[in-house]
Scaffold this motif. Structure first.
Motif, PDB file in Angstrom:
ATOM      1  N   ALA A 185       8.512   4.773  -7.068  1.00 40.21           N
ATOM      2  CA  ALA A 185       8.952   6.167  -6.936  1.00 40.21           C
ATOM      3  C   ALA A 185       7.798   7.134  -7.194  1.00 40.21           C
ATOM      4  O   ALA A 185       7.758   8.231  -6.613  1.00 40.21           O
ATOM      5  CB  ALA A 185      10.103   6.445  -7.894  1.00 40.21           C
ATOM      6  N   LEU A 186       6.869   6.744  -8.039  1.00 37.29           N
ATOM      7  CA  LEU A 186       5.725   7.594  -8.383  1.00 37.29           C
ATOM      8  C   LEU A 186       4.600   7.518  -7.351  1.00 37.29           C
ATOM      9  O   LEU A 186       3.631   8.275  -7.442  1.00 37.29           O
ATOM     10  CB  LEU A 186       5.174   7.207  -9.758  1.00 37.29           C
ATOM     11  CG  LEU A 186       6.053   7.517 -10.982  1.00 37.29           C
ATOM     12  CD1 LEU A 186       5.498   6.829 -12.230  1.00 37.29           C
ATOM     13  CD2 LEU A 186       6.155   9.017 -11.209  1.00 37.29           C
ATOM     14  N   SER A 187       4.713   6.601  -6.382  1.00 32.88           N
ATOM     15  CA  SER A 187       3.591   6.372  -5.464  1.00 32.88           C
ATOM     16  C   SER A 187       4.044   6.334  -4.002  1.00 32.88           C
ATOM     17  O   SER A 187       3.861   5.315  -3.322  1.00 32.88           O
ATOM     18  CB  SER A 187       2.887   5.060  -5.815  1.00 32.88           C
ATOM     19  OG  SER A 187       3.816   3.970  -5.788  1.00 32.88           O
ATOM     20  N   PRO A 188       4.619   7.427  -3.487  1.00 32.04           N
ATOM     21  CA  PRO A 188       5.046   7.423  -2.082  1.00 32.04           C
ATOM     22  C   PRO A 188       3.881   7.259  -1.105  1.00 32.04           C
ATOM     23  O   PRO A 188       4.045   6.714  -0.019  1.00 32.04           O
ATOM     24  CB  PRO A 188       5.732   8.781  -1.918  1.00 32.04           C
ATOM     25  CG  PRO A 188       5.149   9.633  -2.999  1.00 32.04           C
ATOM     26  CD  PRO A 188       4.899   8.708  -4.146  1.00 32.04           C
ATOM     27  N   THR A 189       2.718   7.756  -1.488  1.00 34.17           N
ATOM     28  CA  THR A 189       1.500   7.529  -0.714  1.00 34.17           C
ATOM     29  C   THR A 189       0.394   7.121  -1.683  1.00 34.17           C
ATOM     30  O   THR A 189       0.406   7.515  -2.855  1.00 34.17           O
ATOM     31  CB  THR A 189       1.061   8.782   0.064  1.00 34.17           C
ATOM     32  OG1 THR A 189       0.790   9.852  -0.871  1.00 34.17           O
ATOM     33  CG2 THR A 189       2.123   9.229   1.046  1.00 34.17           C
ATOM     34  N   LEU A 190      -0.562   6.362  -1.170  1.00 34.75           N
ATOM     35  CA  LEU A 190      -1.682   5.903  -1.987  1.00 34.75           C
ATOM     36  C   LEU A 190      -2.966   6.005  -1.174  1.00 34.75           C
ATOM     37  O   LEU A 190      -2.957   5.789   0.045  1.00 34.75           O
ATOM     38  CB  LEU A 190      -1.468   4.452  -2.447  1.00 34.75           C
ATOM     39  CG  LEU A 190      -0.344   4.213  -3.453  1.00 34.75           C
ATOM     40  CD1 LEU A 190      -0.049   2.716  -3.574  1.00 34.75           C
ATOM     41  CD2 LEU A 190      -0.700   4.792  -4.818  1.00 34.75           C
ATOM     42  N   GLN A 191      -4.055   6.292  -1.864  1.00 35.12           N
ATOM     43  CA  GLN A 191      -5.342   6.446  -1.205  1.00 35.12           C
ATOM     44  C   GLN A 191      -6.146   5.156  -1.313  1.00 35.12           C
ATOM     45  O   GLN A 191      -6.394   4.680  -2.417  1.00 35.12           O
ATOM     46  CB  GLN A 191      -6.120   7.599  -1.851  1.00 35.12           C
ATOM     47  CG  GLN A 191      -7.420   7.936  -1.158  1.00 35.12           C
ATOM     48  CD  GLN A 191      -7.206   8.544   0.214  1.00 35.12           C
ATOM     49  OE1 GLN A 191      -6.219   9.214   0.464  1.00 35.12           O
ATOM     50  NE2 GLN A 191      -8.126   8.289   1.125  1.00 35.12           N
ATOM     51  N   PRO A 192      -6.571   4.559  -0.187  1.00 38.53           N
ATOM     52  CA  PRO A 192      -7.426   3.373  -0.280  1.00 38.53           C
ATOM     53  C   PRO A 192      -8.713   3.690  -1.044  1.00 38.53           C
ATOM     54  O   PRO A 192      -9.233   4.803  -0.979  1.00 38.53           O
ATOM     55  CB  PRO A 192      -7.726   3.028   1.176  1.00 38.53           C
ATOM     56  CG  PRO A 192      -6.634   3.674   1.963  1.00 38.53           C
ATOM     57  CD  PRO A 192      -6.292   4.929   1.211  1.00 38.53           C
ATOM     58  N   MET A 193      -9.217   2.700  -1.760  1.00 38.72           N
ATOM     59  CA  MET A 193     -10.470   2.868  -2.488  1.00 38.72           C
ATOM     60  C   MET A 193     -11.586   3.260  -1.517  1.00 38.72           C
ATOM     61  O   MET A 193     -11.621   2.804  -0.367  1.00 38.72           O
ATOM     62  CB  MET A 193     -10.831   1.550  -3.189  1.00 38.72           C
ATOM     63  CG  MET A 193     -11.947   1.671  -4.210  1.00 38.72           C
ATOM     64  SD  MET A 193     -11.401   2.509  -5.715  1.00 38.72           S
ATOM     65  CE  MET A 193     -10.302   1.279  -6.401  1.00 38.72           C
ATOM     66  N   SER A 194     -12.483   4.098  -1.983  1.00 38.32           N
ATOM     67  CA  SER A 194     -13.589   4.547  -1.147  1.00 38.32           C
ATOM     68  C   SER A 194     -14.361   3.344  -0.593  1.00 38.32           C
ATOM     69  O   SER A 194     -14.739   2.441  -1.340  1.00 38.32           O
ATOM     70  CB  SER A 194     -14.525   5.437  -1.957  1.00 38.32           C
ATOM     71  OG  SER A 194     -15.595   5.889  -1.174  1.00 38.32           O
ATOM     72  N   GLY A 195     -14.576   3.351   0.705  1.00 36.52           N
ATOM     73  CA  GLY A 195     -15.320   2.272   1.355  1.00 36.52           C
ATOM     74  C   GLY A 195     -14.481   1.095   1.788  1.00 36.52           C
ATOM     75  O   GLY A 195     -14.972   0.213   2.506  1.00 36.52           O
ATOM     76  N   LEU A 196     -13.219   1.053   1.392  1.00 35.51           N
ATOM     77  CA  LEU A 196     -12.377  -0.103   1.732  1.00 35.51           C
ATOM     78  C   LEU A 196     -12.176  -0.239   3.234  1.00 35.51           C
ATOM     79  O   LEU A 196     -12.290  -1.341   3.792  1.00 35.51           O
ATOM     80  CB  LEU A 196     -11.024  -0.005   1.025  1.00 35.51           C
ATOM     81  CG  LEU A 196     -10.023  -1.094   1.405  1.00 35.51           C
ATOM     82  CD1 LEU A 196     -10.536  -2.471   1.015  1.00 35.51           C
ATOM     83  CD2 LEU A 196      -8.660  -0.824   0.779  1.00 35.51           C
ATOM     84  N   LEU A 197     -11.849   0.853   3.906  1.00 34.76           N
ATOM     85  CA  LEU A 197     -11.600   0.769   5.350  1.00 34.76           C
ATOM     86  C   LEU A 197     -12.839   0.287   6.093  1.00 34.76           C
ATOM     87  O   LEU A 197     -12.740  -0.506   7.042  1.00 34.76           O
ATOM     88  CB  LEU A 197     -11.134   2.121   5.882  1.00 34.76           C
ATOM     89  CG  LEU A 197      -9.822   2.648   5.285  1.00 34.76           C
ATOM     90  CD1 LEU A 197      -9.452   3.980   5.923  1.00 34.76           C
ATOM     91  CD2 LEU A 197      -8.697   1.643   5.442  1.00 34.76           C
TER      92      LEU A 197
END
Length: 218
Positions: free
Chosen positions: A78-90
């Motif tokens: 519920a606290l994490s509807p969206t999350l940011q990939p770690m920098s450089g992961l993509l």
């Protein structure tokens, strides 16, 4: 020759430790208990729910442990509807795909969390396998989850890289014989190295990581 990349999930693909800490603090506060960040980092971060519940509730039953774990994970989602990939992961995932590397997630998180988190980062379908330690006989810090990941990818430990942010995870990957890269989101570099990491980076953009990948790709 590099054959495979194996990734922890929480704190490695995305920095979620503070969300997990907040979820647990909220639930425990409802019971009149206080959980400090120091306690979380020392005894909970990176551990399977069965292990952390034994730490938090040594006198409660297995059913009570399971009920708390389910509430905690539901609160986290519920606290994490969206999350940011770690920098450089993509960038790293694109490199792995172009190089034909086997890629898997190896996590102590439950299946529902793994599915939720990958979707919240837009990474559904980017990994050949998502291995959940709770579905195996033993979780991290046992090396079994990583040995299983290697088997699924048909990769050799000496030709793989593992990425981990927690001490149990680093222990598991390094004991599986994999060159383990510590990601310093939740632990000090010195602690990750002491647990078995052979390189520590802040994120996947670190030039040291890309130099390592180049060396292992020759």
């Amino acid at each position: 020759m590099l054959e495979a990349l194996l990734f922890d999930l929480d704190g490695t693909l995305t920095d979620t430790d503070q969300l997990h800490l907040l979820a647990m603090q909220q639930l425990l506060l409802e019971e009149g208990r206080v959980l400090t960040e120091a306690q979380f980092n020392a005894h909970i971060s990176g551990r399977a729910n069965a292990d952390l519940c034994r730490y938090l509730f040594p006198n409660q039953s297995l059913a009570e442990h399971q009920a708390f774990a389910e509430r905690k994970e539901a609160r986290f989602r519920a606290l994490s509807p969206t999350l940011q990939p770690m920098s450089g992961l993509l960038r790293l995932l694109e490199h792995g795909e172009q190089a034909g590397l086997g890629m898997a997630v190896v996590t102590n998180a439950p299946r529902a969390n793994a599915v939720h988190m990958l979707a919240a980062m837009g990474l559904t379908g980017r990994f050949a396998h998502v291995l959940v330690a709770e579905e195996l006989p033993r979780a991290k810090p046992d090396p079994l989850p990583y040995l299983t990941g290697l088997e699924c990818l048909q990769a050799r430990a000496s030709h793989a890289l593992a990425f981990e942010d927690s001490l149990p995870g680093v222990t598991a990957a390094s004991q599986a014989g994999i060159f383990t890269v510590g990601v310093s989101t939740s632990q000090a570099p010195e602690a990750l190295l002491a647990a078995g990491a052979r390189l520590v980076v802040a994120d996947f953009d670190d030039p040291q990581l890309w130099a390592l990948i180049e060396r292992m790709s020759v």
